[in-house]
Design an enzyme around this catalytic site. Structure first.
Site, mmCIF file in Angstrom:
data_model
loop_
_atom_site.group_PDB
_atom_site.id
_atom_site.type_symbol
_atom_site.label_atom_id
_atom_site.label_comp_id
_atom_site.label_asym_id
_atom_site.label_seq_id
_atom_site.Cartn_x
_atom_site.Cartn_y
_atom_site.Cartn_z
ATOM 1 C CE LYS A 34 2.471 -1.330 -2.015
ATOM 2 N NZ LYS A 34 3.859 -2.036 -2.318
ATOM 3 N NE ARG B 75 4.512 2.713 -6.769
ATOM 4 C CZ ARG B 75 3.526 1.688 -6.843
ATOM 5 N NH1 ARG B 75 2.253 1.820 -6.525
ATOM 6 N NH2 ARG B 75 4.131 0.516 -7.072
ATOM 7 N NE ARG C 177 3.387 -9.479 -8.394
ATOM 8 C CZ ARG C 177 3.467 -8.392 -7.666
ATOM 9 N NH1 ARG C 177 3.060 -8.309 -6.534
ATOM 10 N NH2 ARG C 177 3.993 -7.328 -8.504
ATOM 11 N NE ARG D 204 2.098 -6.443 -11.716
ATOM 12 C CZ ARG D 204 2.039 -5.826 -10.750
ATOM 13 N NH1 ARG D 204 1.371 -6.170 -9.541
ATOM 14 N NH2 ARG D 204 2.796 -4.919 -10.464
ATOM 15 N NE ARG E 192 7.144 -3.128 -10.207
ATOM 16 C CZ ARG E 192 6.780 -4.446 -10.095
ATOM 17 N NH1 ARG E 192 7.182 -5.506 -10.898
ATOM 18 N NH2 ARG E 192 5.773 -4.522 -9.525
HETATM 19 P P1 AMP Z 1 1.554 -1.666 -8.196
HETATM 20 O O1 AMP Z 1 0.653 -2.937 -8.547
HETATM 21 O O2 AMP Z 1 1.385 -0.964 -6.886
HETATM 22 O O3 AMP Z 1 2.982 -2.251 -7.961
HETATM 23 O O4 AMP Z 1 1.900 -0.803 -9.411
HETATM 24 C C1 AMP Z 1 2.286 -1.192 -10.618
HETATM 25 C C2 AMP Z 1 2.703 0.138 -11.313
HETATM 26 O O5 AMP Z 1 1.776 1.129 -11.648
HETATM 27 C C3 AMP Z 1 4.012 1.053 -10.757
HETATM 28 O O6 AMP Z 1 5.338 0.298 -11.052
HETATM 29 C C4 AMP Z 1 3.762 2.325 -11.460
HETATM 30 O O7 AMP Z 1 4.180 2.352 -12.778
HETATM 31 C C5 AMP Z 1 2.002 2.377 -11.635
HETATM 32 N N1 AMP Z 1 1.705 3.039 -10.373
HETATM 33 C C6 AMP Z 1 0.702 2.403 -9.348
HETATM 34 N N2 AMP Z 1 0.351 3.201 -8.258
HETATM 35 C C7 AMP Z 1 1.134 4.355 -8.713
HETATM 36 C C8 AMP Z 1 1.303 5.563 -8.210
HETATM 37 N N3 AMP Z 1 0.707 5.800 -6.729
HETATM 38 N N4 AMP Z 1 1.978 6.829 -8.674
HETATM 39 C C9 AMP Z 1 2.573 6.403 -9.955
HETATM 40 N N5 AMP Z 1 2.606 5.421 -10.382
HETATM 41 C C10 AMP Z 1 1.846 4.350 -10.016
#
Ligand code: AMP
Length: 189
Positions: free
Chosen positions: A14, A89, A128, A134, A145
């Site tokens: 994404k 989400r 990654r 991270r 996740r």
């Molecule tokens: P990402 O970089 O999109 O994989 O997001 C990393 C982490 O941030 C996720 O595993 C969640 O813990 C948190 N996060 C990101 N976007 C959201 C969202 N829309 N709702 C809830 N938690 C989020």
């Protein structure tokens, strides 16, 4: 205004595709994960809270996340449109997003989902993790996740299919090939 949701599991590509699209169409890219990581870096109160949740692979509570998104959007009054990456989400987030956009007579033009099988997702995220630094790119958290994705996020596919704006594409292939498919969807809107 052209608003797009780039949808998919963690590791589906994404972020990479959103960056390319934002460049190509002049849209403002909102990665909620990046927004949260920035808050963690600055060790704000919210950042500290988010750090704990993220490192466990769980989701930030909807209300908090919706407030954060509203603020990011209202800081960009000149945007020609947004690419939402990592949001929504959950169903309440999806409903809140539609409501927020409708208030200004806007909507989501398309939800474009990148489909990648779980083995490949785990491999990509582990790889990654070797360079991202991270805290959530390790096997245990990756698996959490993916479970959260399956339970809370995947049901949005049905929701957006019902709305009639869902487009699914194969997320395995070269970056160029996938971005070509996304562009074709956008240009046919
Ligand atoms: P990402 O970089 O999109 O994989 O997001 C990393 C982490 O941030 C996720 O595993 C969640 O813990 C948190 N996060 C990101 N976007 C959201 C969202 N829309 N709702 C809830 N938690 C989020």
């Amino acid at each position: 205004m052209l608003n797009l949701v780039i949808f998919g599991a963690p590791g589906s590509g994404k972020g990479t595709q959103s960056d390319l699209l934002s460049e190509k169409y002049g849209l403002f890219h909102i990665s909620t994960g990046d927004v949260l990581r920035e808050k963690i870096k600055n060790q704000t109160e919210l950042g500290k809270k988010a750090e704990e949740i993220i490192s466990k692979g769980q989701l930030i509570p909807d209300e908090l996340m919706i407030d954060i998104l509203l603020k990011v959007m209202s800081d960009q009054p000149e945007a020609k449109g947004f690419i939402f990456d990592g949001f929504p989400r959950t169903l309440p987030q999806a409903e809140a997003l539609s409501e927020m956009l409708q208030k200004n007579d806007n909507d989501i033009a398309a939800v474009i989902a990148l489909t990648v099988d779980e083995n490949e997702l785990v491999n990509r995220l582990l790889k990654r993790g070797e360079v991202s630094g991270r805290t959530d790119d390790n096997l245990e958290t990756i698996q959490k996740r993916l479970t959260v994705y399956r339970n809370q996020t995947e049901p949005l596919i049905g929701f957006y299919k019902q709305v009639g704006i869902f487009h699914g594409i194969d997320g395995i292939g070269t970056i160029d090939h996938i971005s070509g498919q996304i562009s074709a969807i956008i240009e046919a809107l």
